[in-house]
Scaffold this motif. Structure first.
Motif, PDB file in Angstrom:
ATOM      1  N   PHE A 298       8.474   5.896  -0.549  1.00 46.29           N
ATOM      2  CA  PHE A 298       7.044   5.711  -0.754  1.00 46.29           C
ATOM      3  C   PHE A 298       6.555   6.761  -1.737  1.00 46.29           C
ATOM      4  O   PHE A 298       6.716   7.961  -1.503  1.00 46.29           O
ATOM      5  CB  PHE A 298       6.275   5.839   0.571  1.00 46.29           C
ATOM      6  CG  PHE A 298       6.678   4.821   1.603  1.00 46.29           C
ATOM      7  CD1 PHE A 298       6.171   3.540   1.563  1.00 46.29           C
ATOM      8  CD2 PHE A 298       7.568   5.166   2.604  1.00 46.29           C
ATOM      9  CE1 PHE A 298       6.558   2.605   2.505  1.00 46.29           C
ATOM     10  CE2 PHE A 298       7.948   4.236   3.561  1.00 46.29           C
ATOM     11  CZ  PHE A 298       7.441   2.953   3.507  1.00 46.29           C
ATOM     12  N   THR A 302       1.871   3.852  -2.950  1.00 47.37           N
ATOM     13  CA  THR A 302       2.134   3.117  -1.707  1.00 47.37           C
ATOM     14  C   THR A 302       2.594   4.100  -0.639  1.00 47.37           C
ATOM     15  O   THR A 302       3.637   4.740  -0.774  1.00 47.37           O
ATOM     16  CB  THR A 302       3.226   2.052  -1.921  1.00 47.37           C
ATOM     17  OG1 THR A 302       2.837   1.189  -2.982  1.00 47.37           O
ATOM     18  CG2 THR A 302       3.433   1.251  -0.649  1.00 47.37           C
ATOM     19  N   ARG A 316       4.193  -2.762   3.138  1.00 43.18           N
ATOM     20  CA  ARG A 316       4.698  -3.936   2.425  1.00 43.18           C
ATOM     21  C   ARG A 316       5.344  -4.942   3.362  1.00 43.18           C
ATOM     22  O   ARG A 316       5.292  -6.156   3.129  1.00 43.18           O
ATOM     23  CB  ARG A 316       5.699  -3.490   1.355  1.00 43.18           C
ATOM     24  CG  ARG A 316       5.071  -2.594   0.284  1.00 43.18           C
ATOM     25  CD  ARG A 316       6.106  -1.864  -0.532  1.00 43.18           C
ATOM     26  NE  ARG A 316       6.905  -0.934   0.271  1.00 43.18           N
ATOM     27  CZ  ARG A 316       7.658   0.040  -0.245  1.00 43.18           C
ATOM     28  NH1 ARG A 316       7.724   0.182  -1.561  1.00 43.18           N
ATOM     29  NH2 ARG A 316       8.348   0.836   0.546  1.00 43.18           N
TER      30      ARG A 316
END
Length: 539
Positions: A298, A302, A316
């Motif tokens: 990550f 994100t 996700r």
């Protein structure tokens, strides 16, 4: 000219020192703490109360020079008293307190209730939480070890030595903390000790404290070595005791080299040959068995999201990230590799030191030379090349996990131990990530338990007792532990005088005490001279 302030030009007035700065400078020159902690002392016998300023106890000169100087002198005394000890230290075991007895009894009762709940098929989570809380209270109470004895996580790590590390000899263990006694041809007996310096390996060529080629410098390895350096020191001491055959005692300090890597200065009681010291350093390593932190899962765009009663999820896929324990359990197979392996460098310095020699005093000063400064303050950060080097080191440390609870684990797809909401990579508050520590999060002074046969508190009490004895007072007579009650004074208390006023009172008290101490010392010196003259006349 009358000296009226209004008649003084503004530029001249601005150049004049502030009154508070003068007070601080005078307090520092007299050894008065400039950051005291105010406490209200209540005399239960008389029913009166007064404000008492407790020294802050800072160890860094940048925070409080007087307290840092006192701590420095305390460490010097601790090092001197234990280095050439010629008798075995005796540390008597303390009797358990009423609180410790109560907690052990409570744990026994909870364990019995938990076992009964297990037999009845009930939910064990509340009982496990209660037992964990009592175990934490037992540790806080000062009780050593576990009431259950040694506990195992169920994870197995190979104890076979690495093939790239040489084997170590092993001597028969003797129950002693003292080194070997030598005898000279003229019959004199002496017991020398050692001063050892250990460094980390090279990460790239260095010029004037900074990398010659920053792109070729191994900052990742340097950062991980700094974060786990204290574990490598522990391994070295274990190997040292194994080879020596006795319970080696030590006083060590950790300081940065000019290249910003930590290195160790260690005063050791007893001696080994220089060849053995170098062999031990070459054979010492430490494996960090943590989850891998080389593949970023990550990035800043994100990040995992928190969900109550679940933990952190992958935004996700919605999958729950593996917990810290689950990530460690995945390292039990034979092909698993440690996250990092620490070793010492080739530079090892070891020399013998005799008690009472100028060399011993010089080494003690060298050991404690930088203890009143932070690790970053010992480096020349005014040098642009070294300052840039320190900035690159800080960047390498920013996302490097410093502990099992470090939020940086989220960057690599693992929930940190004890995960909680609001955590994010790059926002760890651990010491290792702070610029003033340069990656080293451990203690600056490392002292073995049987070094001087005294705790630091007992060394401090010895210094206080010497002052009182010189003044003709007793350190213990007439002390009722239940007479006084101490309470912290919250900030903004209207009855608390301003700090400047309190410092002036402490300055006056310190001047009075110093004059009284000098007077009693002079009287003691006169008494000693008179006694010496009487003995000479009698002879």
């Amino acid at each position: 000219m009358t000296g009226n302030v209004r008649s003084t030009p503004r530029a001249v007035r601005m150049a004049m020192p502030l009154a508070r700065e003068v007070v601080d400078q005078l307090a520092i020159s007299l050894g008065v703490c400039i950051r005291p902690v105010p406490m209200r002392c209540v005399d239960n016998a008389k029913g009166t109360a007064r404000v008492v300023d407790i020294p802050c106890g800072a160890t860094l000169e940048s925070k409080c020079p007087p307290c840092a100087k006192r701590n420095l002198q305390l460490r010097k005394a601790q090092c001197r008293e234990g280095w050439h000890l010629d008798h075995e230290p005796v540390i008597p075991a303390s009797e358990p307190t009423d609180e410790q007895r109560y907690l052990v009894e409570l744990r026994a009762q909870l364990q019995a209730l938990r076992d009964q709940a297990d037999q009845d098929g009930e939910d064990l989570a509340p009982w496990d939480d209660a037992l964990a809380e009592v175990d934490a209270d037992l540790r806080r109470s000062g009780l050593r070890g576990s009431v259950l004895g040694r506990t195992s996580t169920g994870r197995r790590r190979s104890t076979r030595r690495r093939q790239d590390a040489p084997d170590l000899p092993k001597r028969k263990k003797v129950s002693s903390t003292l080194g070997r006694v030598y005898e000279s041809p003229d019959g004199q007996r002496f017991r020398p000790s050692m001063f050892i310096t250990l460094t980390l390996p090279s990460y790239g060529r260095i010029l004037d404290g900074a990398p010659l080629d920053p792109t070729a410098y191994d900052y990742r390895r340097a950062a991980r070595d700094a974060l786990h350096f204290s574990k490598l020191v522990d391994r070295f001491v274990q190997n040292l005791r194994r080879v020596a055959g006795w319970d080696v005692q030590y006083f060590a300090t950790v300081e940065p080299q000019k290249r910003l890597a930590p290195h160790l200065h260690l005063a050791m009681r007893g001696t080994l040959s220089r060849a053995e010291i170098k062999q031990i350093a070459a054979a010492t390593y430490h494996q960090v068995w943590w989850p891998q932190a080389d593949r970023v899962v990550f990035d800043g765009e994100t990040l995992p999201v928190w969900e109550d009663e679940v933990g952190y999820l992958d935004p996700r896929t919605g999958e729950v990230l593996p917990t810290w324990d689950q990530a460690l359990d995945a390292l039990t197979d034979e092909d698993a590799e440690p996250l990092h392996v620490l070793t010492f460098g080739d530079q090892v310095d070891a020399k013998g030191v005799l008690a009472g020699t100028p060399n011993a005093d010089q080494v003690i000063r060298y050991l404690s030379k930088y203890l009143t400064k932070s690790i970053a303050e010992t480096c020349d950060l005014d040098n642009p090349r070294q300052r840039d080097h320190a900035d690159r080191m800080a960047d390498a440390l920013r996302y490097e996990p410093c502990s099992p609870t470090c939020p940086n684990w989220l960057r690599y797809g693992v929930q940190p131990k004890g995960a909680k909401p609001g955590q994010a990579p790059g926002q760890c508050r651990g010491k290792g990530h702070k610029p003033e520590h340069l990656g080293y999060p451990g203690r600056r002074v490392l002292v073995s338990r049987k070094w001087s046969n005294k705790t630091l508190t007992e060394h401090r009490a010895d210094r206080r007792a010497w002052v009182l004895e010189t003044l003709g007072l007793s350190a213990t007579a007439g002390i009722d532990p239940n007479r006084y009650t101490w309470r912290p004074i919250p900030p903004g208390d209207p009855d608390l005088p301003p700090l400047g006023q309190r410092l002036l009172v402490e300055i006056a008290n310190r001047q009075r005490w110093r004059a009284l101490l000098a007077e009693h010392q002079a009287q003691a010196d006169d008494t000693d001279l008179s006694a010496t003259g009487e003995r000479r006349r009698a002879a």
